[in-house]
Design a protein around this motif. Structure first.
Motif, mmCIF file in Angstrom:
data_model
loop_
_atom_site.group_PDB
_atom_site.id
_atom_site.type_symbol
_atom_site.label_atom_id
_atom_site.label_comp_id
_atom_site.label_asym_id
_atom_site.label_seq_id
_atom_site.Cartn_x
_atom_site.Cartn_y
_atom_site.Cartn_z
ATOM 1 N N CYS A 1 9.908 0.853 -5.041
ATOM 2 C CA CYS A 1 9.300 2.166 -4.834
ATOM 3 C C CYS A 1 8.272 2.543 -5.568
ATOM 4 C CB CYS A 1 10.153 3.336 -4.605
ATOM 5 S SG CYS A 1 11.426 3.038 -3.086
ATOM 6 N N CYS A 2 7.175 3.388 -4.931
ATOM 7 C CA CYS A 2 5.955 3.883 -6.068
ATOM 8 C C CYS A 2 7.079 4.722 -6.932
ATOM 9 C CB CYS A 2 5.200 4.604 -5.051
ATOM 10 S SG CYS A 2 4.038 5.802 -6.081
ATOM 11 N N PRO A 3 6.685 4.808 -8.149
ATOM 12 C CA PRO A 3 7.172 5.541 -8.939
ATOM 13 C C PRO A 3 7.220 7.015 -8.782
ATOM 14 C CG PRO A 3 5.818 3.965 -10.313
ATOM 15 C CD PRO A 3 5.747 3.679 -8.791
ATOM 16 N N ASP A 4 5.880 7.248 -8.182
ATOM 17 C CA ASP A 4 5.526 8.890 -8.043
ATOM 18 C C ASP A 4 5.823 9.308 -6.616
ATOM 19 O OD1 ASP A 4 4.029 8.808 -10.468
ATOM 20 O OD2 ASP A 4 2.220 8.102 -9.580
ATOM 21 N N HIS A 5 6.097 8.413 -5.684
ATOM 22 C CA HIS A 5 6.339 8.867 -4.456
ATOM 23 C C HIS A 5 7.731 8.489 -3.962
ATOM 24 C CE1 HIS A 5 1.919 9.346 -4.150
ATOM 25 N NE2 HIS A 5 2.538 10.422 -4.051
ATOM 26 N N LYS A 6 8.307 7.677 -4.618
ATOM 27 C CA LYS A 6 9.850 7.351 -4.390
ATOM 28 C C LYS A 6 9.692 6.652 -2.885
ATOM 29 C CE LYS A 6 11.112 9.179 -8.295
ATOM 30 N NZ LYS A 6 10.748 8.283 -9.353
ATOM 31 N N TYR B 1 0.845 -1.267 -0.078
ATOM 32 C CA TYR B 1 -0.056 -0.215 0.005
ATOM 33 C C TYR B 1 0.682 1.279 -0.035
ATOM 34 C CZ TYR B 1 -3.799 3.101 1.315
ATOM 35 O OH TYR B 1 -4.749 4.138 1.180
ATOM 36 N N CYS B 2 0.688 2.345 -1.093
ATOM 37 C CA CYS B 2 1.350 3.543 -0.949
ATOM 38 C C CYS B 2 0.481 4.561 -0.353
ATOM 39 C CB CYS B 2 1.741 4.020 -2.483
ATOM 40 S SG CYS B 2 2.580 5.470 -2.531
ATOM 41 N N GLU B 3 0.842 5.037 0.636
ATOM 42 C CA GLU B 3 0.030 6.232 1.358
ATOM 43 C C GLU B 3 0.030 7.422 0.440
ATOM 44 O OE1 GLU B 3 1.476 6.868 5.373
ATOM 45 O OE2 GLU B 3 0.553 4.815 5.930
ATOM 46 N N GLY B 4 0.914 7.656 -0.331
ATOM 47 C CA GLY B 4 0.970 8.971 -1.025
ATOM 48 C C GLY B 4 -0.408 8.694 -2.208
ATOM 49 N N CYS B 5 -0.329 7.483 -2.867
ATOM 50 C CA CYS B 5 -1.384 7.298 -3.646
ATOM 51 C C CYS B 5 -2.586 6.859 -3.207
ATOM 52 C CB CYS B 5 -0.944 6.105 -4.656
ATOM 53 S SG CYS B 5 0.686 6.493 -5.622
ATOM 54 N N GLU B 6 -2.700 6.565 -1.887
ATOM 55 C CA GLU B 6 -3.619 5.760 -1.284
ATOM 56 C C GLU B 6 -4.359 4.740 -2.018
ATOM 57 O OE1 GLU B 6 -6.356 8.823 0.571
ATOM 58 O OE2 GLU B 6 -4.902 10.394 0.454
ATOM 59 N N PHE C 1 -3.503 0.456 -3.252
ATOM 60 C CA PHE C 1 -2.740 -0.691 -3.373
ATOM 61 C C PHE C 1 -1.849 -0.881 -4.669
ATOM 62 C CE2 PHE C 1 -5.777 -2.034 0.047
ATOM 63 C CZ PHE C 1 -4.796 -2.482 1.093
ATOM 64 N N LYS C 2 -0.857 -1.400 -4.376
ATOM 65 C CA LYS C 2 0.321 -1.534 -5.635
ATOM 66 C C LYS C 2 0.407 -2.914 -5.952
ATOM 67 C CE LYS C 2 0.887 2.780 -6.240
ATOM 68 N NZ LYS C 2 0.521 3.535 -7.455
ATOM 69 N N LYS C 3 0.614 -3.370 -7.395
ATOM 70 C CA LYS C 3 1.031 -4.398 -7.587
ATOM 71 C C LYS C 3 2.732 -4.458 -7.871
ATOM 72 C CE LYS C 3 -1.605 -4.033 -11.269
ATOM 73 N NZ LYS C 3 -2.324 -4.543 -12.632
HETATM 74 ZN ZN LIG Z 1 2.493 6.513 -4.707
#
Ligand SMILES: [Zn+2]
Length: 506
Positions: A142-147, A124-129, A131-133
């Motif tokens: 890492c989340c590409p948007d939130h690093k 789960y990415c908190e920045g995106c709110e 769940f990520k695959k």
């Molecule tokens: Zn994110």
């Protein structure tokens, strides 16, 4: 015709930036353009006041939720007022009228058996709110948007099944080629629909997220931020309690940035379809504003363009015009303070100086009166009718990102033509020769009439400037209409020399 235009609603965990200013100005330009064509427009913008990101900001602010949200929301509200944005309703999702409709919709979809509860394990990415695959993450995991590496979370949640609607959505996009504009974004959405759609997690346990709308069928949960935020587009129309809903929704436009394509063009039409509501009529998708030279804007690089500072330095209209004139369709566009200053100088040279020079000549030589019974030659007439036809044509087009961009281009083009005409005929020389009186009058009339047409055409882009131009030509009545009939100015129009439209800046 009754039309509806919306912007996204903006998160409150930061201050309004140039991107927010752009989308909300764009909506205002479109509203004014439509109004000039006699259409009735309902225009909404506002703030998204739930979710984990806002919650974190509240927790670190030392304020209570209500104080924080009100203060932050006012920053957006006040900026939009300063930008001359004529919104009809400013959305705040913390208002009870919005919450009520979100809950009604959740209950409706739940009652149809389209929501299931299951336990879920995921990253789960908190920045995106969201769940990520694993395939969504970059090479560092890492989340590409939130690093940031998403956290593994295991919890029970409610899910809305999207997959049963995937083929319907693909068919809808393919049979409605103008639904998502520009087309490249329609293709992007079709690309996202190539693989089966995962169930959308629409709940967050209150133990983790308290800032949200409670699920009507389980008080241990609040609803997922997008399921709440997207509903604003119909809660503002009082969906379920408004007999005119279908009429206004039938001509609706969502303006959005390219980063929120998935929730808007996949989740939202499916939610509506599940409710038995048609999708929005069209989406206009725009790119981002980036720093000069294509660099991302960031505080550390010192290249962030603050709309409030731009208004203070250059005024509202220079900012509005720059944003509409310079946004590349379907792409990102550079902006910097020095580029905005160049844009300001262009307007000062192209429109401001022309207006001041011709008005001063009327003041000095014609006692502030538009010359009467002038004999225009073919060149004079052609310049006036060319400009009139050009604007009439633009205002007859269906509104789109391209239309408003073309309008700005046509303003500049027309200004350039009139400046060339004015310079070539040297009215300041004609004024000194009593034998050239008639020719002088014709050149002045032609310039004033062209200026009137340009001023009228500019109204959606730069309302204050347009008003000043038309007022200086003795034209009063608002609301302005897209009537570009030429040869309207007459000796009844009293000329007023006011202050410069775009005074000299450092
Ligand atoms: Zn994110």
């Amino acid at each position: 015709m009754k039309k509806y235009i919306t912007t996204p609603i903006y998160y409150l965990n930061g201050l309004p930036h140039i991107g927010h200013a752009y989308t909300s100005i764009l909506g205002d330009v479109m509203k004014k353009f439509e109004q000039m064509n006699g259409n009735d427009v309902y225009y909404t913008t506002g703030t998204d006041e739930h979710g984990q990101k806002n919650q974190h900001s509240i927790e670190t602010s030392g304020l209570n939720a209500d104080e924080f949200l009100t203060r932050q929301s006012e920053n957006f509200h006040n900026l939009f007022v300063d930008l001359g944005i004529d919104f009809d309703y400013f959305v705040r999702t913390s208002k009870p009228e919005h919450k009520k409709i979100v809950q009604e919709i959740l209950q409706n979809i739940y009652d149809k058996g389209l929501i299931v509860k299951k336990s879920y394990e995921g990253l789960y990415c908190e920045g995106c709110e969201q769940f990520k695959k694993p395939s969504d993450l970059d090479q560092n995991g890492c989340c590409p948007d939130h690093k940031v590496a998403p956290k593994p979370i295991s919890e029970e949640n409610y899910f809305f099944r999207l997959e049963p609607y995937r083929q319907w959505l693909i068919d809808y996009i393919k049979t409605h080629p103008d639904w998502i504009q520009p087309t490249k974004y329609a293709n992007e959405v079709l690309g996202m629909l190539k693989e089966p759609l995962e169930d959308l997690c629409i709940s967050r346990p209150k133990s983790r997220v308290w800032l949200g709308i409670e699920l009507p069928f389980d008080s241990n949960y609040v609803t997922y931020i997008w399921f709440d935020a997207l509903v604003n587009y119909i809660s503002t129309l009082n969906y379920g309690h408004n007999s005119d809903f279908d009429i206004i929704w039938a001509n609706s436009t969502h303006l959005i940035g390219k980063d929120i394509l998935k929730p808007h063009c996949i989740y939202w039409p499916i939610m509506l379809h599940a409710l038995g509501i048609n999708p929005v009529s069209r989406y206009f998708i725009h790119g981002f504003w980036i720093g000069e030279g294509g660099v991302k804007m960031s505080k550390s690089l010192g290249n962030v363009v603050d709309p409030i500072e731009v208004i203070r330095l250059l005024g509202v209209d220079a900012l509005r015009f720059y944003l509409i004139h310079n946004m590349t369709l379907g792409g990102d566009s550079p902006i910097s303070l020095s580029m905005l200053k160049q844009g300001y100088k262009m307007l000062a040279n192209n429109i401001g100086n022309l207006q001041m020079r011709v008005l001063k000549m009327v003041q000095k030589n014609l006692n502030n009166k538009v010359p009467s019974s002038v004999s225009l030659n073919n060149e004079d007439k052609k310049l006036i009718t060319d400009i009139a036809d050009r604007f009439a044509q633009i205002y007859h087009q269906e509104i789109s990102l391209e239309t408003v961009n073309n309008l700005a281009n046509d303003v500049v083009k027309s200004g350039t033509e009139v400046n060339a005409y004015f310079a070539a005929h040297e009215p300041w020389v004609l004024a000194k020769d009593p034998n050239q009186k008639e020719r002088f009058n014709a050149v002045i009339y032609t310039t004033l009439e062209c200026l009137r047409l340009i001023g009228l055409a500019m109204y959606p882009l730069t309302p204050e400037t347009a008003y000043k131009i038309l007022d200086s030509l003795g034209i009063k009545p608002q609301p302005f209409k897209a009537d570009f009939k030429p040869f309207i100015l007459s000796e009844n129009n009293e000329i007023k020399v006011g202050s410069p439209l775009f005074p000299i800046i450092e």
